[in-house]
Design an enzyme around this catalytic site. Structure first.
Site, PDB file in Angstrom:
ATOM      1  N   TYR A 143      -8.795   2.613   1.671  1.00 29.00           N
ATOM      2  CA  TYR A 143      -9.768   1.052   2.088  1.00 29.00           C
ATOM      3  C   TYR A 143      -8.720  -0.018   2.444  1.00 29.00           C
ATOM      4  CZ  TYR A 143     -12.522  -3.088   0.362  1.00 29.00           C
ATOM      5  OH  TYR A 143     -13.060  -4.173   0.103  1.00 29.00           O
ATOM      6  N   ASP A 238       0.185  -0.730   4.253  1.00 30.46           N
ATOM      7  CA  ASP A 238      -0.954  -1.623   3.239  1.00 30.46           C
ATOM      8  C   ASP A 238      -0.569  -1.222   1.957  1.00 30.46           C
ATOM      9  OD1 ASP A 238      -2.956  -2.482   1.573  1.00 30.46           O
ATOM     10  OD2 ASP A 238      -4.801  -1.744   2.494  1.00 30.46           O
ATOM     11  N   LYS A 266      -2.679  -8.158  -4.718  1.00 27.79           N
ATOM     12  CA  LYS A 266      -2.465  -7.760  -6.642  1.00 27.79           C
ATOM     13  C   LYS A 266      -0.390  -7.908  -7.444  1.00 27.79           C
ATOM     14  CE  LYS A 266      -5.689  -4.190  -5.245  1.00 27.79           C
ATOM     15  NZ  LYS A 266      -6.865  -3.919  -5.616  1.00 27.79           N
TER      16      LYS A 266
HETATM   17  N1  PMP Z   1      -6.262  -2.572  -0.034  1.00 26.38           N
HETATM   18  C1  PMP Z   1      -6.610  -2.049  -0.572  1.00 26.38           C
HETATM   19  C2  PMP Z   1      -4.976  -0.928  -0.685  1.00 26.38           C
HETATM   20  C3  PMP Z   1      -6.871  -2.073  -1.487  1.00 26.38           C
HETATM   21  O1  PMP Z   1      -6.796  -1.647  -2.466  1.00 26.38           O
HETATM   22  C4  PMP Z   1      -7.202  -3.769  -1.656  1.00 26.38           C
HETATM   23  C5  PMP Z   1      -8.727  -3.941  -2.553  1.00 26.38           C
HETATM   24  N2  PMP Z   1      -8.727  -3.360  -3.273  1.00 26.38           N
HETATM   25  C6  PMP Z   1      -7.662  -4.351  -0.335  1.00 26.38           C
HETATM   26  C7  PMP Z   1      -6.732  -4.128   0.837  1.00 26.38           C
HETATM   27  C8  PMP Z   1      -8.328  -5.860  -0.370  1.00 26.38           C
HETATM   28  O2  PMP Z   1      -7.877  -6.753  -1.087  1.00 26.38           O
HETATM   29  P1  PMP Z   1      -8.284  -7.886  -1.373  1.00 26.38           P
HETATM   30  O3  PMP Z   1      -9.504  -7.382  -2.125  1.00 26.38           O
HETATM   31  O4  PMP Z   1      -8.091  -9.089  -2.123  1.00 26.38           O
HETATM   32  O5  PMP Z   1      -9.165  -8.698  -0.203  1.00 26.38           O
END
Ligand code: PMP
Length: 426
Positions: A143, A238, A266
């Site tokens: 994700y 990511d 995060k």
């Molecule tokens: N990349 C990863 C690996 C994530 O776990 C998340 C959200 N859990 C995101 C991107 C997206 O981040 P956001 O919810 O701040 O848009």
């Protein structure tokens, strides 16, 4: 759920779709309605009915110091008194950007944004502009936020709630996304080679946390580095979860693999909305206003978020933080494995550093297929049982649990003892 949470959820459901502002907060997959959280303190959260839980969600990763640490709260208050947003450059952004560049081997320049979704969306745009190619490769079950092109066979809430592909994503956009199976070394290599002429980027969670924690097999990340270089495509890590979680220099430092572009989120915002994307200087200099790739944001690099992020990272930089996080993670893994053995429940604990998942069912989870083969019904009963025991877990089998510097051995022991009681009675 307590009466106050129930009342709030009823009210919320009238005015907010599903009563939640992000689908992962719903408890649909585990049955029931979500607890509304009133406050957090260290390793604990308190719900609207005054019940206390040991928290292993950590706001889905950011709260590596626990809830409301004094250094972060003070930094936020100090900045708020000076002003909350200017839409103009501020000194804190320079300090934070310098810290990110110094910490992460793959980041020579960085742009601050407000969410992980913005970070991955912008990194993809840049990758496409830099290579002059449109296709991207992602892994089934990973994700990367709710970007159109990345919402194809996505993990986390999309996987939990069984909506792997979203209506509203144009077919023409989804068609540009090529899929590969996580940890399928030869299959992925072949897919990258088959698309070598039109592949802009491979985007990957270097430690997938969104199908549950499923670490890379030996040589897998190395293969991605090698094959993307060979194909003339960019490797995008990511690190929204792993950045400053699995080590000061992220997964890229921990595993010694330098991506072309990195997405962060995060922890870098210390619990406030802040994220970032960065990478090689030649690539980042294509971003506006230096180059033609447009990317912008009214609240980007927001001073309050920057203050929270800086205070968090400064505290984390302290000696022994990652040793402590790893040790706590290791203890959780060992204790939960012992609980599985003692109760005769089939399952496995996967872990990297302070992020881990207890999968029920399979005794090995190395792939997406292994992960989705887990026993989600047992997980749902376990989740509800753990809640009664005062343990706040992610409401899905396909998520990571986190320990923070506010946890200590005692909290991990409470987790294990509660798990044992629950598994004996469900
Ligand atoms: N990349 C990863 C690996 C994530 O776990 C998340 C959200 N859990 C995101 C991107 C997206 O981040 P956001 O919810 O701040 O848009």
């Amino acid at each position: 759920m307590g009466n106050e949470s129930k009342r709030l959820f009823d009210d919320a459901s009238r005015v907010i779709p599903g009563g939640v502002n992000s689908p992962v907060r719903s408890w649909r997959a585990v049955g029931g309605q979500p607890a509304f959280i009133a406050r957090g303190e260290g390793p604990y959260v308190y719900d609207a009915d005054g019940r206390r839980y040991v928290d292993f969600v950590a706001s889905w990763g950011p709260l590596v110091l626990g809830h409301a640490p004094a250094v972060v709260v003070d930094a936020i208050a100090r900045q708020a008194r000076l002003g909350t947003s200017f839409g103009a450059p501020t000194a804190g952004e320079v300090t934070l950007a310098t810290l990110l560049v110094d910490a992460l081997p793959g980041v020579e320049q960085v742009r601050l944004v407000s969410s992980g979704t913005e970070a991955t969306m912008s990194a993809l745009r840049l990758a496409r502009a830099a290579t002059g190619r449109d296709r991207i490769l992602k892994f089934v079950g990973c994700y990367h936020g709710h970007v159109d092109a990345l919402l194809v066979r996505a993990g986390s809430g999309a996987l939990t709630l069984g909506v792997p592909d979203s209506p509203g994503v144009p077919k023409s956009v989804a068609d540009l996304t090529v899929l590969a199976d996580w940890n399928d070394l030869e299959g992925t290599r072949a897919t990258i080679r088959a698309h070598a002429v039109d592949l802009a980027a491979v985007i990957v969670e270097p430690v997938p946390g969104n199908l549950g924690v499923v670490p890379a097999a030996p040589g897998f990340l190395e293969m991605l580095r090698e094959e993307t270089t060979r194909a003339g495509a960019l490797l995008v890590f990511d690190e929204v979860i792993t950045g400053f979680r699995v080590g000061w220099s992220g997964a890229q430092g921990r595993f010694g693999i330098t991506p072309d572009l990195t997405c962060l989120g995060k922890i870098v915002g210390g619990g406030m909305p802040l994220a970032a994307f960065g990478g090689r200087r030649d690539l980042m200099s294509m971003i506006a206003p230096v180059g033609p790739v447009y990317q912008a944001g009214t609240l980007s690099g927001n001073p309050v978020s920057v203050a929270a992020g800086l205070a968090t990272l400064e505290a984390l930089r302290g000696e022994g933080s990652y040793e402590r996080l790893d040790r706590l993670g290791c203890l959780a893994e060992e204790r939960l494995r012992a609980v599985l053995a003692a109760t005769g429940v089939s399952g496995v604990v996967n872990r990297v550093g302070s992020m881990f998942t207890l999968f029920f069912g399979p005794t090995e989870v190395r792939s997406y297929a292994d992960a989705i083969g887990s026993d989600t019904e047992r997980f749902a009963s376990y989740f509800r049982g753990m809640l009664e025991e005062g343990m706040y877990l992610p409401p899905s089998q396909f998520e990571a649990m986190f320990v923070s510097l506010a946890h200590d051995d005692e909290h991990v022991e409470l987790l294990a003892q509660a798990a044992e009681r629950v598994l004996r009675r469900i």
